[in-house]
Write a protein that holds these residues in place. Sequence first.
Motif, PDB file in Angstrom:
ATOM      1  N   GLN A  94       3.403   7.127 -18.944  1.00  0.00           N
ATOM      2  CA  GLN A  94       3.243   7.591 -17.567  1.00  0.00           C
ATOM      3  C   GLN A  94       1.772   7.747 -17.195  1.00  0.00           C
ATOM      4  O   GLN A  94       1.354   7.445 -16.078  1.00  0.00           O
ATOM      5  N   LYS A  95       0.966   8.228 -18.165  1.00  0.00           N
ATOM      6  CA  LYS A  95      -0.461   8.359 -17.898  1.00  0.00           C
ATOM      7  C   LYS A  95      -1.109   7.011 -17.630  1.00  0.00           C
ATOM      8  O   LYS A  95      -1.953   6.866 -16.737  1.00  0.00           O
ATOM      9  N   ALA A  96      -0.718   6.008 -18.430  1.00  0.00           N
ATOM     10  CA  ALA A  96      -1.289   4.668 -18.241  1.00  0.00           C
ATOM     11  C   ALA A  96      -0.947   4.128 -16.858  1.00  0.00           C
ATOM     12  O   ALA A  96      -1.780   3.541 -16.161  1.00  0.00           O
ATOM     13  N   VAL A  97       0.309   4.336 -16.458  1.00  0.00           N
ATOM     14  CA  VAL A  97       0.711   3.880 -15.125  1.00  0.00           C
ATOM     15  C   VAL A  97      -0.076   4.615 -14.061  1.00  0.00           C
ATOM     16  O   VAL A  97      -0.579   4.028 -13.086  1.00  0.00           O
ATOM     17  N   TYR A  98      -0.214   5.936 -14.234  1.00  0.00           N
ATOM     18  CA  TYR A  98      -0.943   6.726 -13.245  1.00  0.00           C
ATOM     19  C   TYR A  98      -2.410   6.286 -13.135  1.00  0.00           C
ATOM     20  O   TYR A  98      -2.951   6.132 -12.045  1.00  0.00           O
ATOM     21  N   ASP A  99      -3.036   6.086 -14.302  1.00  0.00           N
ATOM     22  CA  ASP A  99      -4.435   5.658 -14.294  1.00  0.00           C
ATOM     23  C   ASP A  99      -4.588   4.312 -13.597  1.00  0.00           C
ATOM     24  O   ASP A  99      -5.543   4.091 -12.842  1.00  0.00           O
ATOM     25  N   GLY A 100      -3.662   3.392 -13.854  1.00  0.00           N
ATOM     26  CA  GLY A 100      -3.730   2.077 -13.209  1.00  0.00           C
ATOM     27  C   GLY A 100      -3.575   2.180 -11.714  1.00  0.00           C
ATOM     28  O   GLY A 100      -4.311   1.551 -10.939  1.00  0.00           O
ATOM     29  N   LEU A 101      -2.618   2.996 -11.261  1.00  0.00           N
ATOM     30  CA  LEU A 101      -2.419   3.161  -9.823  1.00  0.00           C
ATOM     31  C   LEU A 101      -3.603   3.874  -9.188  1.00  0.00           C
ATOM     32  O   LEU A 101      -3.994   3.586  -8.062  1.00  0.00           O
ATOM     33  N   ALA A 102      -4.172   4.824  -9.898  1.00  0.00           N
ATOM     34  CA  ALA A 102      -5.353   5.524  -9.363  1.00  0.00           C
ATOM     35  C   ALA A 102      -6.507   4.553  -9.186  1.00  0.00           C
ATOM     36  O   ALA A 102      -7.256   4.634  -8.202  1.00  0.00           O
ATOM     37  N   THR A 103      -6.660   3.624 -10.129  1.00  0.00           N
ATOM     38  CA  THR A 103      -7.714   2.603 -10.005  1.00  0.00           C
ATOM     39  C   THR A 103      -7.481   1.731  -8.788  1.00  0.00           C
ATOM     40  O   THR A 103      -8.407   1.406  -8.043  1.00  0.00           O
ATOM     41  N   LYS A 104      -6.213   1.336  -8.581  1.00  0.00           N
ATOM     42  CA  LYS A 104      -5.881   0.520  -7.408  1.00  0.00           C
ATOM     43  C   LYS A 104      -6.216   1.265  -6.130  1.00  0.00           C
ATOM     44  O   LYS A 104      -6.742   0.700  -5.168  1.00  0.00           O
ATOM     45  N   GLN A 105      -5.886   2.571  -6.096  1.00  0.00           N
ATOM     46  CA  GLN A 105      -6.190   3.350  -4.899  1.00  0.00           C
ATOM     47  C   GLN A 105      -7.697   3.427  -4.665  1.00  0.00           C
ATOM     48  O   GLN A 105      -8.180   3.306  -3.535  1.00  0.00           O
ATOM     49  N   THR A 106      -8.441   3.616  -5.759  1.00  0.00           N
ATOM     50  CA  THR A 106      -9.896   3.658  -5.637  1.00  0.00           C
ATOM     51  C   THR A 106     -10.442   2.341  -5.116  1.00  0.00           C
ATOM     52  O   THR A 106     -11.339   2.304  -4.265  1.00  0.00           O
ATOM     53  N   ASP A 107      -9.877   1.221  -5.612  1.00  0.00           N
ATOM     54  CA  ASP A 107     -10.302  -0.097  -5.132  1.00  0.00           C
ATOM     55  C   ASP A 107     -10.062  -0.234  -3.645  1.00  0.00           C
ATOM     56  O   ASP A 107     -10.886  -0.786  -2.901  1.00  0.00           O
ATOM     57  N   ILE A 119       0.841  -1.204   0.000  1.00  0.00           N
ATOM     58  CA  ILE A 119       0.000   0.000   0.000  1.00  0.00           C
ATOM     59  C   ILE A 119       0.872   1.249   0.000  1.00  0.00           C
ATOM     60  O   ILE A 119       0.589   2.235  -0.705  1.00  0.00           O
ATOM     61  N   GLU A 120       1.958   1.226   0.770  1.00  0.00           N
ATOM     62  CA  GLU A 120       2.875   2.360   0.818  1.00  0.00           C
ATOM     63  C   GLU A 120       3.540   2.589  -0.534  1.00  0.00           C
ATOM     64  O   GLU A 120       3.721   3.720  -0.975  1.00  0.00           O
ATOM     65  N   ILE A 168       2.229   1.866  -3.478  1.00  0.00           N
ATOM     66  CA  ILE A 168       1.229   2.460  -4.367  1.00  0.00           C
ATOM     67  C   ILE A 168       1.043   3.934  -4.046  1.00  0.00           C
ATOM     68  O   ILE A 168       1.036   4.791  -4.948  1.00  0.00           O
ATOM     69  N   ASN A 169       0.910   4.259  -2.765  1.00  0.00           N
ATOM     70  CA  ASN A 169       0.727   5.655  -2.380  1.00  0.00           C
ATOM     71  C   ASN A 169       1.933   6.499  -2.752  1.00  0.00           C
ATOM     72  O   ASN A 169       1.811   7.654  -3.188  1.00  0.00           O
ATOM     73  N   SER A 170       3.127   5.937  -2.573  1.00  0.00           N
ATOM     74  CA  SER A 170       4.352   6.661  -2.923  1.00  0.00           C
ATOM     75  C   SER A 170       4.420   6.926  -4.424  1.00  0.00           C
ATOM     76  O   SER A 170       4.762   8.023  -4.871  1.00  0.00           O
ATOM     77  N   ALA A 171       4.069   5.870  -5.215  1.00  0.00           N
ATOM     78  CA  ALA A 171       4.089   6.044  -6.665  1.00  0.00           C
ATOM     79  C   ALA A 171       3.053   7.074  -7.110  1.00  0.00           C
ATOM     80  O   ALA A 171       3.310   7.895  -7.998  1.00  0.00           O
ATOM     81  N   LEU A 172       1.875   7.065  -6.495  1.00  0.00           N
ATOM     82  CA  LEU A 172       0.851   8.047  -6.822  1.00  0.00           C
ATOM     83  C   LEU A 172       1.312   9.459  -6.496  1.00  0.00           C
ATOM     84  O   LEU A 172       1.125  10.399  -7.281  1.00  0.00           O
ATOM     85  N   GLY A 173       1.974   9.616  -5.333  1.00  0.00           N
ATOM     86  CA  GLY A 173       2.456  10.935  -4.950  1.00  0.00           C
ATOM     87  C   GLY A 173       3.499  11.450  -5.921  1.00  0.00           C
ATOM     88  O   GLY A 173       3.515  12.628  -6.279  1.00  0.00           O
ATOM     89  N   THR A 174       4.377  10.566  -6.382  1.00  0.00           N
ATOM     90  CA  THR A 174       5.414  10.973  -7.342  1.00  0.00           C
ATOM     91  C   THR A 174       4.798  11.395  -8.654  1.00  0.00           C
ATOM     92  O   THR A 174       5.161  12.421  -9.245  1.00  0.00           O
ATOM     93  N   LEU A 175       3.812  10.629  -9.160  1.00  0.00           N
ATOM     94  CA  LEU A 175       3.198  10.954 -10.437  1.00  0.00           C
ATOM     95  C   LEU A 175       2.352  12.214 -10.344  1.00  0.00           C
ATOM     96  O   LEU A 175       2.241  12.989 -11.298  1.00  0.00           O
ATOM     97  N   GLN A 176       1.717  12.417  -9.194  1.00  0.00           N
ATOM     98  CA  GLN A 176       0.886  13.606  -9.038  1.00  0.00           C
ATOM     99  C   GLN A 176       1.717  14.892  -9.060  1.00  0.00           C
ATOM    100  O   GLN A 176       1.226  15.967  -9.386  1.00  0.00           O
TER     101      GLN A 176
END
Length: 328
Positions: free
Chosen positions: A152-165, A122-123, A125-133
Amino acid sequence: MFRGGSFKEIIFHIYADLKKNIEGEVNNANLATQTYADETVKPALDNYVESTSKVSLDDYVTDEKKSELDTYITAKKGELDNYESAKETELDTYRIGTVEPAIDSYTTNKKSELNTYKEEKIEEINSALGTLQETDLTDDYTGNSSESVASQKAVYDGLATKQTDLENVNAIELTANKTGDRNSYIDFHSDDTNADYSARIIRAPGESGNLNISNLDSNIVFTCGAIYKGTKEILYDNGSSLSTNGYQKLSNGLIIQWGYISSSYNNSGKLITFPTAFPTACRNVTGQMITSGNWDEGWSVYSVSTSKFYLRNSNGSTVPFYWFAIGY
């Protein structure tokens, strides 16, 4: 005395007489020996066995010796039982003191490892999301090709989906009641329009607590034994008896009753009492005769009240009959 003859013949006769005398003596000796054995030795041995050896053995194998043997056997059995009990105690001590703590420790460690692994992922995923944001991901991003930006957008969208899940795990809220004196419930959060819940399943406290299901959007509530729309009961089991002669009471006051009689009615009429009286009125009584081929049977009811009615067969015969009544 020898008659005349050669010296050789004389010697032969002497030898023959001597041999005959010796054989006679041997036979006499054998006979004497056998007689001695039969008349002296054997009786003496028999007497010794009977009077000495057997008596000695009888004296040795006494109740005291038997008791000693029984005591010895009992003692050995006790030793074996004690040994078995000691080994069982030893195994139980080893299981309680060594095996079970080892299993508990291993299980605890594995649970801790799984929880740590989950937190780390989880950390990540959150770290990767923070970097991309923090990165500008527009198509005209300077220093990156359009392919890099799309990746990069595809990776961000995938991680955002995981966070939403992960966040949607809280769409179902469980509340357990271990003490048994409060409600236990499951809340469903389908949107943000309802601050507390969209739907709820509640288990009331106690061994026989009711199960309630509420849906706020449709204002429908199901309670064990009743269904409500708002405050109005839609259906309610107000009492029943599901026997051969029984009834079912509904929440709106309607009562359905039924019954069976074997063959006890004819022209004189048969009194039938309802299993439960209708509080206000009986609105209908109907039924069906059971015949074995005689189709000219005719039946009718009369003197219907809230508690009873009469059944008559116009043919005068007696046949089985099922009846059905409805009222309130």
